[in-house]
Design an enzyme around this catalytic site. Sequence first.
Site, PDB file in Angstrom:
ATOM      1  N   SER A 484       0.228  10.524  -5.956  1.00 25.85           N
ATOM      2  CA  SER A 484       0.100   9.081  -6.115  1.00 25.85           C
ATOM      3  C   SER A 484       1.087   8.308  -5.236  1.00 25.85           C
ATOM      4  O   SER A 484       0.990   8.328  -4.018  1.00 25.85           O
ATOM      5  CB  SER A 484       0.261   8.743  -7.600  1.00 25.85           C
ATOM      6  OG  SER A 484      -0.278   7.502  -7.925  1.00 25.85           O
ATOM      7  N   ASP A 495       2.665   8.367   9.193  1.00 27.41           N
ATOM      8  CA  ASP A 495       1.866   7.537  10.101  1.00 27.41           C
ATOM      9  C   ASP A 495       2.744   6.753  11.067  1.00 27.41           C
ATOM     10  O   ASP A 495       2.370   6.547  12.229  1.00 27.41           O
ATOM     11  CB  ASP A 495       0.966   6.583   9.305  1.00 27.41           C
ATOM     12  CG  ASP A 495      -0.160   7.317   8.580  1.00 27.41           C
ATOM     13  OD1 ASP A 495      -0.408   8.486   8.931  1.00 27.41           O
ATOM     14  OD2 ASP A 495      -0.770   6.732   7.668  1.00 27.41           O
ATOM     15  N   LYS A 510      -3.993  12.519  -5.265  1.00 23.61           N
ATOM     16  CA  LYS A 510      -4.427  11.427  -6.139  1.00 23.61           C
ATOM     17  C   LYS A 510      -4.357  10.112  -5.369  1.00 23.61           C
ATOM     18  O   LYS A 510      -3.287   9.559  -5.166  1.00 23.61           O
ATOM     19  CB  LYS A 510      -3.562  11.344  -7.390  1.00 23.61           C
ATOM     20  CG  LYS A 510      -3.977  10.225  -8.343  1.00 23.61           C
ATOM     21  CD  LYS A 510      -3.073  10.181  -9.558  1.00 23.61           C
ATOM     22  CE  LYS A 510      -3.477   9.042 -10.493  1.00 23.61           C
ATOM     23  NZ  LYS A 510      -3.226   7.704  -9.922  1.00 23.61           N
TER      24      LYS A 510
END
Length: 719
Positions: A484, A495, A510
């Site tokens: 999560s 990224d 998740k």
Amino acid sequence: MATLNSFKDRRFMKMKFLTPILLLLIASNTALANNYNHFKKDPDKDKVILYVLKNILTKGHFVQKELNDDFSEHVYNDFINNLDPSKRYFTQEDLKEFSQYKYQIDDQLRNSRLDFYKLVYGRFLEKIKAAQLTYAALLQQPFNFKKKENINIDYKKVPFAKNENELVDNWRKQLKLQVVSLIQETEQRQNEELKKDPKIKRKSFAEMEVKAREKVKKNMNDLYIRIDELENSDWYSTFLNSVVSGFDPHTTYMSPRTKSRFDQDMSGKLEGIGARLQKEGIYTKIVELISGGPAWKQGELEPGDIILKVAQGEGEPLDIVGMRLDDAITFIKGKKGTEVRLTVKKKMDGSTKVIPIVRDIVELEETFVKSSIVEKNGKIYGVINLPKFYIDFDDAKQRNAAGDMKLEIERLKKENVEGLIVDLRDNGGGSLKTVIEIGGLFINEGPIVQVKYRGEPAIIKNDTDSNTHWNGPLVVMVNEMSASASEIFAAAMQDYGRGVIMGGKQTYGKGTVQNVLPLNYYVSKYPDDLGALKMTIQKFYRINGGSTQIEGVYSDIAMPDRYSYMEFGERDLDGALPWDSVKKASYNKINSYTNFNEVVTNSKERINADQKFISINEYAKWLKKGQDDNIYSLNYNSYRKDVEQRLEESKRFKDIFKYESNLTFTSPSYELPYFKTDTVLKQKRDRWHKGLQKDIYLNEALNVLSELKMDKKLELVKK
């Protein structure tokens, strides 16, 4: 604002993102309120809850789900399996009777009818009573340990018993397995003791068998004491969760008690005496005192003490012997500043004593950020452990993960650390707000995550703080249980090229956001607490456009661990939402390191050549093989040989995680004064530091951290 797991109704109503779906939810509130007169005529609380849940789910869940025969079949199978996961109660004869509703539950839900639930629950109560007689009778006499027979404990693949006679035989096998296991363990311990002292009197098989049956009977009695304490509302919650799980596995109904525990878990604090309790037979026992809590400060209550009575201040004491644990806790907990008087049976001498304690706010220290410093090759590095992305929605002034993380970074900078490890292993997530703010501590400003409602374009969530609180080398540690919010942070750092992600092959996967909705908001005049619905309202996406749902975050450097080959994560959950993607957000990738690829390659080569990691990988394969083997012999000699063979195989892995680095981990200087008054905190930190010293994964993370070279120009390249 939104959270991954929690949201209060008043904040929910104040948010600006009132999409058509959520507007429908608000509109449904009026409709539900208008139907309150219907419930006044039929005040069945179970039907009220079902009616509210059905309306909220169909209008607001991320997935638009049709209540049809397929949905009905899911509820049917899920509820029966949740009540009877070990196939101990129901027979195929029962299922034949239940099956009349298999494809009618959707129709019953639409009409707030509970015929299926009442039939199955009523039968279940009968079976519970019968089971208590069954196991007591079966444990009266020895089993036949020479008989050649097996048991399959993968109950998902085992059919229900054909009839009551076969059901009793299933019970016999399950109880026999428990007895066989205890006898083998006793015999093994005895053999080890005899090696040390041959004069010890050897127990006969018959003696060990009698003790094993007595132990199994006691365990079963304790189990059914707890089962008998459960009420209709507890079992009805099981049914409701079978209904709501038809939308996705993270949508759950929370009873009032469960909701209270959830809020406590999210905030990392509670109001009470600061003690962990557990049920022991008919008694409530103190297991642990929370460091710094009221009971710890008062000094008279000790682990092992039994609480007999509870009085509110000068009020009349209430006898809690035989009371269910949840109910006992409600009397012991209370508002800050109030007094509770506990009548306690002391563990040390058995005496009875009245102990007054003034309740206070208790912080659950293990929930919060903590840090350590370590020197390696003449340089100092910082390790920050973040167990959860915690926040208190009721009180913005209380501590939260983002504020604590920022403070910890500033403290470590004063220690002149030259690199930072953020440890998110086993971090199951928490608040979306805090993860966005924490992500912003490591970049100037820009998007951290994208979120998407049903039928709506993705919304980019930005860090708006232009300050970078840590611009040095960064390693993020994750494993298969990092989920999560942990995945949002790891994905954003990956990224941006801001940090190296290390750990298991991939994180949990998740990629959904839940909102907690108190049901009483939708029928505000209803007098009783109806609980809450934790409902999936969004999916979140990386800033590169991909979802973390199912896939999770793949580590830049994967290290073998015990979970490497296990069925684990979102991808193994029934009904998990699929992976998809959205448009990439506009962001500037940071070229933080001049030697990123070289460092990653070096680490992979070290791991592949390290005999410890090679052995851990073999151990993971062996564990997977054991996980897939669910057939156990109930013949004692065969069972013992199987166990001995597995123990022999395990010997080559006995030192698998034994590792000692030559590193010394210490607390940052700000924490040292606390140890003078809080010895428990010091003991916890000492244990943690010893664990870090023996952590082979952390050692490799430090190797990577020490090799990373920052690009002094920190050139920003338009992605």
